[in-house]
Design a protein around this motif. Sequence first.
Motif, mmCIF file in Angstrom:
data_model
loop_
_atom_site.group_PDB
_atom_site.id
_atom_site.type_symbol
_atom_site.label_atom_id
_atom_site.label_comp_id
_atom_site.label_asym_id
_atom_site.label_seq_id
_atom_site.Cartn_x
_atom_site.Cartn_y
_atom_site.Cartn_z
ATOM 1 N N GLU A 173 -23.539 6.871 35.840
ATOM 2 C CA GLU A 173 -23.772 5.763 36.761
ATOM 3 C C GLU A 173 -22.970 4.525 36.391
ATOM 4 O OE1 GLU A 173 -27.881 5.062 37.550
ATOM 5 O OE2 GLU A 173 -28.081 6.958 38.634
ATOM 6 N N ASP A 174 -22.534 4.433 35.145
ATOM 7 C CA ASP A 174 -21.699 3.302 34.738
ATOM 8 C C ASP A 174 -20.223 3.557 35.033
ATOM 9 O OD1 ASP A 174 -21.810 5.293 32.593
ATOM 10 O OD2 ASP A 174 -20.530 3.896 31.503
ATOM 11 N N ASP A 175 -19.882 4.777 35.431
ATOM 12 C CA ASP A 175 -18.499 5.125 35.765
ATOM 13 C C ASP A 175 -18.539 6.251 36.798
ATOM 14 O OD1 ASP A 175 -15.828 5.629 35.970
ATOM 15 O OD2 ASP A 175 -15.600 6.488 33.955
ATOM 16 N N LEU A 176 -18.694 5.882 38.077
ATOM 17 C CA LEU A 176 -18.844 6.880 39.131
ATOM 18 C C LEU A 176 -17.577 7.707 39.316
ATOM 19 C CD1 LEU A 176 -20.777 4.762 41.795
ATOM 20 C CD2 LEU A 176 -21.718 6.323 40.072
ATOM 21 N N THR A 177 -16.433 7.172 38.925
ATOM 22 C CA THR A 177 -15.193 7.930 39.087
ATOM 23 C C THR A 177 -15.147 9.154 38.177
ATOM 24 O OG1 THR A 177 -13.991 6.634 37.433
ATOM 25 C CG2 THR A 177 -13.965 5.816 39.699
ATOM 26 N N ALA A 178 -16.014 9.200 37.168
ATOM 27 C CA ALA A 178 -16.007 10.334 36.242
ATOM 28 C C ALA A 178 -16.348 11.639 36.937
ATOM 29 C CB ALA A 178 -16.997 10.079 35.098
ATOM 30 N N CYS A 179 -17.056 11.568 38.057
ATOM 31 C CA CYS A 179 -17.467 12.806 38.736
ATOM 32 C C CYS A 179 -16.358 13.386 39.601
ATOM 33 C CB CYS A 179 -18.733 12.574 39.565
ATOM 34 S SG CYS A 179 -18.480 11.641 41.082
ATOM 35 N N MET A 180 -15.244 12.655 39.789
ATOM 36 C CA MET A 180 -14.105 13.181 40.545
ATOM 37 C C MET A 180 -12.819 12.903 39.773
ATOM 38 S SD MET A 180 -14.877 12.771 44.587
ATOM 39 C CE MET A 180 -14.643 11.003 44.660
ATOM 40 N N PRO A 181 -12.628 13.576 38.628
ATOM 41 C CA PRO A 181 -11.524 13.232 37.726
ATOM 42 C C PRO A 181 -10.137 13.490 38.303
ATOM 43 C CG PRO A 181 -12.580 15.269 37.030
ATOM 44 C CD PRO A 181 -13.446 14.689 38.094
ATOM 45 N N TYR A 182 -10.033 14.338 39.336
ATOM 46 C CA TYR A 182 -8.717 14.660 39.888
ATOM 47 C C TYR A 182 -8.450 13.946 41.210
ATOM 48 C CZ TYR A 182 -9.026 18.262 36.336
ATOM 49 O OH TYR A 182 -9.174 18.920 35.141
ATOM 50 N N SER A 183 -9.318 13.034 41.587
ATOM 51 C CA SER A 183 -9.137 12.309 42.841
ATOM 52 C C SER A 183 -7.825 11.532 42.856
ATOM 53 C CB SER A 183 -10.297 11.321 43.046
ATOM 54 O OG SER A 183 -9.984 10.384 44.052
ATOM 55 N N PRO A 184 -7.058 11.588 43.970
ATOM 56 C CA PRO A 184 -5.842 10.777 44.062
ATOM 57 C C PRO A 184 -6.130 9.294 44.246
ATOM 58 C CG PRO A 184 -6.242 11.899 46.135
ATOM 59 C CD PRO A 184 -7.258 12.430 45.166
ATOM 60 N N ILE A 185 -7.401 8.945 44.428
ATOM 61 C CA ILE A 185 -7.791 7.546 44.617
ATOM 62 C C ILE A 185 -8.289 6.920 43.331
ATOM 63 C CG2 ILE A 185 -9.224 5.961 45.962
ATOM 64 C CD1 ILE A 185 -7.094 7.630 47.529
ATOM 65 N N SER A 186 -9.085 7.656 42.562
ATOM 66 C CA SER A 186 -9.684 7.043 41.372
ATOM 67 C C SER A 186 -9.706 7.950 40.151
ATOM 68 C CB SER A 186 -11.129 6.615 41.697
ATOM 69 O OG SER A 186 -11.929 7.764 41.981
ATOM 70 N N GLY A 187 -9.154 9.144 40.261
ATOM 71 C CA GLY A 187 -9.260 10.108 39.167
ATOM 72 C C GLY A 187 -8.427 9.759 37.955
#
Length: 216
Positions: A80-94
């Motif tokens: 919850e302190d780093d929501l981007t961790a759940c989509m590590p390969y995202s081209p937006i935030s991974g």
Amino acid sequence: MSTPKKDESDKPETLVEAVNREAGELIHLLRCSDAPDEALAEATAHMQAAMEVLAPHLQQGEGWSTVSIASDTPGLGWREDDLTACMPYSPISGKRNPISPPIRMWRDGDEVRGEALFSPTYAGPPNSVHGGIIAAVFDELLSMANVITGAAGFTGTLSIRYHKHTPLDRPIELWAVCDNNDGRKQFTRGEMRVDGEVTASAEGLFIRPRSKSDES
């Protein structure tokens, strides 16, 4: 703007994340470079050498090409302190995708907050972030606002309003909230702000996948 606790968010960077960050910096250097041909030729040789090292480890095809979320990857999970961790390969935030800009998002009660910094790699109008990049960031930001409600959905419609230019190389505040869940429909909105002033806003309709109970 609230921020995540330092003792939760300041976790060591993994080697794969560090390599992707360096590759992202390489993209930035290429984008903004006026290097002479001899420097470009030397850089090309180094990049070709790196590609030769990585090429034998390329994974392709069904099973790998669809890997995108933390549940696909051992050792990663929900934070919850780093929501981007759940989509590590995202081209937006991974953090495992070198084309993603540096973006952080965290949960703040029923809202998502975050921060971004866009280099000239993401430029559109002079000194401004490209409108398509802004739209893509909103798509991910609003999606995260749905995720924290426990009801993730696919994007149905996404409407962006550009109030004024969103500047490059300045901290951008991110905010989003899911206003309403109506059956399979979710209505969500968000904003980008600079020094508290809104530069762009978005409203989205997201559709939850059909469950077995919906089909019965």
